[in-house]
Design an enzyme around this catalytic site. Sequence first.
Site, PDB file in Angstrom:
ATOM      1  N   LYS A  49      33.999  47.782  32.282  1.00  0.00           N
ATOM      2  CA  LYS A  49      35.359  48.514  32.427  1.00  0.00           C
ATOM      3  C   LYS A  49      35.747  49.236  31.398  1.00  0.00           C
ATOM      4  CE  LYS A  49      36.152  45.659  36.192  1.00  0.00           C
ATOM      5  NZ  LYS A  49      34.712  44.907  36.152  1.00  0.00           N
ATOM      6  N   TYR A 263      36.106  34.176  45.452  1.00  0.00           N
ATOM      7  CA  TYR A 263      35.865  34.836  44.306  1.00  0.00           C
ATOM      8  C   TYR A 263      36.489  33.620  42.875  1.00  0.00           C
ATOM      9  CZ  TYR A 263      37.646  37.626  40.266  1.00  0.00           C
ATOM     10  OH  TYR A 263      37.675  38.362  39.407  1.00  0.00           O
ATOM     11  N   TYR A 289      30.962  37.880  38.120  1.00  0.00           N
ATOM     12  CA  TYR A 289      30.500  39.151  38.638  1.00  0.00           C
ATOM     13  C   TYR A 289      29.076  38.988  38.405  1.00  0.00           C
ATOM     14  CZ  TYR A 289      35.214  41.328  39.418  1.00  0.00           C
ATOM     15  OH  TYR A 289      35.969  41.613  40.243  1.00  0.00           O
TER      16      TYR A 289
END
Length: 333
Positions: A49, A263, A289
């Site tokens: 990010k 998730y 992730y």
Amino acid sequence: MLLSRFPRVSLAHLPTPLEHLPRLSEHLGGPHIYVKRDDCTGLATGGNKTRKLEFSMAAALQQGADTIVTVGAVQSNHVRQTAAAACKLGLRCEVLLEHRIDEPSDDYLNSGNVLLDRIYGANIREYPDGTDFDAAMQTVADDVNTAGGKAYIIPGGASNHIGALGYVNCAIELLSQANDSGLVIDHIVTATGSAGTQGGLVVGLKAMNANIPLLGIGVNAPQDKQEQKVFDLACETADYIGAPGVVERADVVANCDYVGDGYGIPTEAMNEAVILLARLEGLLFDPVYSGKALAGLIDLVRKGHFDAANNIIFLHTGGSAALFAYASQLKTD
């Protein structure tokens, strides 16, 4: 491709290393696996990010913002890096955390990324799963503006056409590293969730006519929804950089077979992959992730999806801080 015409601030340690993983490659019996170390971007323990935030934060500053409003799950890598970037740039940070996990542990609620969010001084607001976060973020932004501030909204994962520029730039960086080292890249594999990383990469690779297949390993949505989300964002990003039509639907490929029960919910394959890479290569991957994407890569290699002579680049999106939040669920024996 000239990205310097877009506002950008320096937050990341770039270029990130491109490293061969000889012990993993040997363990799996080929192909040759390399890792692009975007866990080494530097900001707040690093992660993908940060590349996106270089462009998103610059846009916020250009608009005169003094407060960033953003959203993520409780153990969001994006929120952690955004909170740190706000500190670095002298901005306030309003965080909307979504509770996506049923019966979370105390570690999940108070350790890992969320502990760092608090250390960075983010103002945390908590919301139930399924909240309309576009509306919720706008409400928070309106409150900031009414109180005399100037809010700027960054979507989850910084995954819009502005944030995706970070991974258009990463594609340029990666190809430059391959050219300098004489490495022929046959495949690139990365985690795909909020779509900005895969979307930016596919635009960069296509705009430079790299002709390298890119596979996203999904961590959340079903394949059809994930691919459509990535394609839509890639098209928006291509339009934004002045390369409309460069991305075709067939360029966006996601494998969403490794999500598991949902998730942020650990899987046995993720656990095996995280432990394997720690003990073979000394690398840490996160449970949400990079760990699930790594599990997907390992399984595909074992199934013969890739030629043994291929050179595969796995983009490490970072996130090892989340390991502490999942300490009670990881099996280390």
